[in-house]
Structures are given as structure tokens and as C-alpha cells.
Write a protein that holds these residues in place. Structure first.
Motif, PDB file in Angstrom:
ATOM      1  N   MET A 158       0.686  -1.245   0.287  1.00  0.00           N
ATOM      2  CA  MET A 158       0.036   0.576   0.166  1.00  0.00           C
ATOM      3  C   MET A 158       0.755   0.794   0.081  1.00  0.00           C
ATOM      4  O   MET A 158       1.682   1.465   0.827  1.00  0.00           O
ATOM      5  N   TRP A 159       0.368   1.723  -0.868  1.00  0.00           N
ATOM      6  CA  TRP A 159       1.341   3.419  -0.695  1.00  0.00           C
ATOM      7  C   TRP A 159      -0.009   3.982  -0.042  1.00  0.00           C
ATOM      8  O   TRP A 159      -1.286   4.682  -0.581  1.00  0.00           O
ATOM      9  N   ARG A 160       1.217   4.983   0.941  1.00  0.00           N
ATOM     10  CA  ARG A 160       0.463   5.598   2.132  1.00  0.00           C
ATOM     11  C   ARG A 160       1.023   6.727   2.805  1.00  0.00           C
ATOM     12  O   ARG A 160       1.932   6.817   2.674  1.00  0.00           O
ATOM     13  N   TYR A 161      -0.090   7.477   2.832  1.00  0.00           N
ATOM     14  CA  TYR A 161       0.606   9.067   3.879  1.00  0.00           C
ATOM     15  C   TYR A 161       1.000   8.665   5.269  1.00  0.00           C
ATOM     16  O   TYR A 161       0.046   8.545   5.647  1.00  0.00           O
ATOM     17  N   ARG A 162       2.108   9.364   5.856  1.00  0.00           N
ATOM     18  CA  ARG A 162       2.118   8.869   7.107  1.00  0.00           C
ATOM     19  C   ARG A 162       2.478  10.399   7.829  1.00  0.00           C
ATOM     20  O   ARG A 162       3.212  11.479   7.716  1.00  0.00           O
ATOM     21  N   PHE A 163       0.970  10.223   8.897  1.00  0.00           N
ATOM     22  CA  PHE A 163       2.223  11.878   9.151  1.00  0.00           C
ATOM     23  C   PHE A 163       2.744  12.482  10.426  1.00  0.00           C
ATOM     24  O   PHE A 163       3.469  14.124  10.225  1.00  0.00           O
ATOM     25  N   VAL A 164       3.208  11.639  10.851  1.00  0.00           N
ATOM     26  CA  VAL A 164       3.626  11.500  11.779  1.00  0.00           C
ATOM     27  C   VAL A 164       5.136  11.941  11.621  1.00  0.00           C
ATOM     28  O   VAL A 164       5.965  12.975  11.722  1.00  0.00           O
ATOM     29  N   PRO A 165       6.399  11.440  10.284  1.00  0.00           N
ATOM     30  CA  PRO A 165       7.005  11.448   9.829  1.00  0.00           C
ATOM     31  C   PRO A 165       6.813  12.976   8.807  1.00  0.00           C
ATOM     32  O   PRO A 165       7.635  13.301   7.720  1.00  0.00           O
ATOM     33  N   GLN A 166       5.320  13.241   8.209  1.00  0.00           N
ATOM     34  CA  GLN A 166       5.035  13.699   7.270  1.00  0.00           C
ATOM     35  C   GLN A 166       5.434  13.641   6.278  1.00  0.00           C
ATOM     36  O   GLN A 166       6.524  13.826   4.569  1.00  0.00           O
ATOM     37  N   GLN A 167       5.023  12.120   5.065  1.00  0.00           N
ATOM     38  CA  GLN A 167       5.878  11.455   3.920  1.00  0.00           C
ATOM     39  C   GLN A 167       5.313   9.798   3.992  1.00  0.00           C
ATOM     40  O   GLN A 167       4.321   9.585   4.171  1.00  0.00           O
ATOM     41  N   TRP A 168       5.331   9.672   2.101  1.00  0.00           N
ATOM     42  CA  TRP A 168       4.596   8.721   1.881  1.00  0.00           C
ATOM     43  C   TRP A 168       5.592   8.119   1.146  1.00  0.00           C
ATOM     44  O   TRP A 168       6.389   8.073   1.604  1.00  0.00           O
ATOM     45  N   GLY A 169       5.065   6.869   1.633  1.00  0.00           N
ATOM     46  CA  GLY A 169       5.781   5.045   0.861  1.00  0.00           C
ATOM     47  C   GLY A 169       4.923   4.217   1.273  1.00  0.00           C
ATOM     48  O   GLY A 169       3.820   4.139   0.969  1.00  0.00           O
ATOM     49  N   TRP A 170       5.701   2.982   1.187  1.00  0.00           N
ATOM     50  CA  TRP A 170       5.316   1.396   1.027  1.00  0.00           C
ATOM     51  C   TRP A 170       4.891   0.969   1.980  1.00  0.00           C
ATOM     52  O   TRP A 170       5.852   0.539   2.291  1.00  0.00           O
TER      53      TRP A 170
END
Length: 284
Positions: A158-170
Motif C-alpha cells: 500500500m502507498w500511504r501517507y504517514r503524518f508523523v514523519p510527514q511522508q509518503w511510502g510503501w
């Protein structure tokens, strides 16, 4: 490991060799084993930790020990021979478990903060030969994470956005193990909810702690082969973009910093290590 713990180690080892504790069996609780074998729970945990390091046991949950059903233990002639994992024989282990070491003593614990997501505690600890002191401990949830491969050597991610590191990733699908739930059931449930695909079979490969010095959050890693699409994701907050990612792309994604979360990295590195260099080379 002193004489008493060594004796308990040999007793449990003999029970494993004889089949008294059979593959897939849940071990008796720490309390039951400690009372039956006449040993303190701290010393017992030394024995269990050694058996875990040898692959003779695995952890399911915070303190639930099982005899692995996917790991074949060969205990013959007084020697423990390394396990066969997923059909791969890793040979005898040359590294011996250090003995005659003492664990830290825990004199007490007190809560500083507690809610349904995180607990912060202060532990009164005493390392061997060192003056006791207070150490912060963070308790998070027990989680299960799953990597599923198809017959084209691709892994569903899944390609997701994580708000804690403010980053998109798999990321790989995964989630919290509910109270009383088998982690394997969690792995299957979360995979279906987050992707809409149902794995044909899952196998537990490792339990680990991502931040062992201060954080308690057991992570269970499962690997599966083959899946069928049974619908659309039902957990829309978690899903993001779903794609079958070629294993050959994993080293490049790792180099670009696009693989997020220790569970994702551990699972994918396990798969790459299991396959060696056969067909798993980074695309250029």
C-alpha cells in the motif's frame, strides 16, 4: 546459566525432543512451568529466551510460548541442530548462546500515563553490578504484519501517507492484535480489510521488538503465497493506493527511503534473504 537453570533447560529440551511438547502446541504458562520445575520466573525466562534464540520455541503474544509448527527442531545426541524454516535448512549454528549472565532485576513499576493506545511507565531496575535506577518504558499494542507474494514474484503493498514523519511510502498490511486474538487471525483479517485480497495461506516467520531498549510492542511477521481478490478494501483510512510491487524493485525502494515501518522492512528483508540472489536484483 547456573546449574539450576541449566537443568531446567535440559528438561524442557528433552520434552521437546520426545514430543511431549509437540509442534503447534501452546506451552504451559510461565507460572505453571516455574512451579512445576521449581525455578523462579526470572531464571525461567533466561531458559525460555535461550530456547527462543535456538528456534525451539516462538512467542505468540506478550508471554505465550508455542512450539513452532513451521519450524522443525532436530535435537539428537545432546546437540541442538539448527531449525528448518520454510523448507530451507540453515545448517548447524556455530554461535553459542552466552551463559552465566544475569538479567536485570525489576523492583517495581508505576504508571505515568495510560490510555487505549499508549502506556508510559517508570520501572525501578537494577542491572548486574550497577546501582539501581528508574527507566522509562513505553507500552504499545501487539501487532501483526503480512507480506503476500504472487506467482510473478510480486508483493502486495500500500502507498500511504504517514503524518508523523510527514511522508509518503510503501507499507505492508497490518494491524493491532485484539485481546485474546491469535496473531494469525489478525494478520488475515487486516490483510483483507486493507486490501480486499484474501491470502491462500499464511506462515509465521518471526516475532520481534522494534525498539527493544525502551518500547514494548511485539511485532508478528507473516508471509503468504497466493491470494484471491474478494472485494474492495473496507478500511478506507488505511488502504491508500494498493499495488503488486515486483520484488526486484524492493532494493531500489529501500535506497530511496520509500519503505516505511520496521515491520515492512523486516518482512521484505526476510523474503530477500530467503531467496538469496535468485532473481532479486535491483532494477537500474
Amino acid at each position: 546459566m547456573g546449574p539450576k537453570t541449566a537443568k531446567v533447560y535440559e528438561t524442557i529440551r528433552a520434552r521437546l525432543a520426545s514430543g511431549e511438547y509437540a509442534p503447534g502446541d501452546k506451552m504451559p504458562s510461565e507460572r505453571t512451568l516455574a512451579e512445576e520445575l521449581g525455578i523462579g520466573r526470572t531464571a525461567l525466562r533466561q531458559v525460555l529466551a535461550r530456547l527462543l534464540s535456538e528456534g525451539a520455541l516462538e512467542v505468540r503474544g506478550r508471554s505465550s510460548y508455542r512450539v513452532p509448527d513451521s519450524v522443525t527442531n532436530h535435537i539428537t545426541g545432546g546437540a541442538f541442530i539448527a531449525p528448518v524454516i520454510q523448507g530451507r535448512d540453515f545448517g548447524s549454528l556455530s554461535l553459542k548462546t552466552p551463559q552465566d549472565l544475569e538479567p536485570w532485576r525489576i523492583h517495581g513499576k508505576r504508571d505515568l500515563y495510560d490510555n487505549e493506545w499508549v502506556k508510559l511507565q517508570l520501572w525501578d531496575v537494577e542491572p548486574p553490578g550497577v546501582e539501581r535506577f528508574e527507566h522509562h518504558v513505553v507500552k504499545l499494542h501487539h501487532v501483526a504484519i503480512t507480506a503476500v507474494l504472487d506467482d510473478q514474484e510480486r508483493v502486495l503493498m500500500m502507498w500511504r501517507y504517514r503524518f508523523v514523519p510527514q511522508q509518503w511510502g510503501w507499507e505492508l498490511p497490518g494491524g493491532i492484535v485484539d485481546a485474546g486474538e491469535d496473531p494469525a487471525d489478525t494478520a488475515l483479517r487486516e490483510f483483507v480489510e486493507e486490501t480486499g485480497w484474501r491470502p491462500k495461506k499464511l506462515e509465521h516467520v518471526v516475532t520481534y521488538q522494534p525498539m527493544i531498549g525502551m518500547v514494548d510492542s511485539p511485532h508478528e511477521i507473516f508471509v503468504g503465497h497466493g491470494a484471491e481478490q474478494v472485494g474492495s478494501p473496507t478500511d478506507l483510512e488505511e488502504a491508500g493506493h494498493i499495488e503488486w510491487v515486483p520484488l526486484a524493485d524492493i532494493p531500489g525502494l529501500m535506497a530511496r527511503g520509500e519503505l516505511m515501518g520496521s515491520g515492512t522492512l523486516v518482512a521484505l528483508l526476510h523474503i530477500l534473504a530467503s531467496r538469496g540472489k535468485q532473481g532479486i536484483t535491483a532494477a537500474h
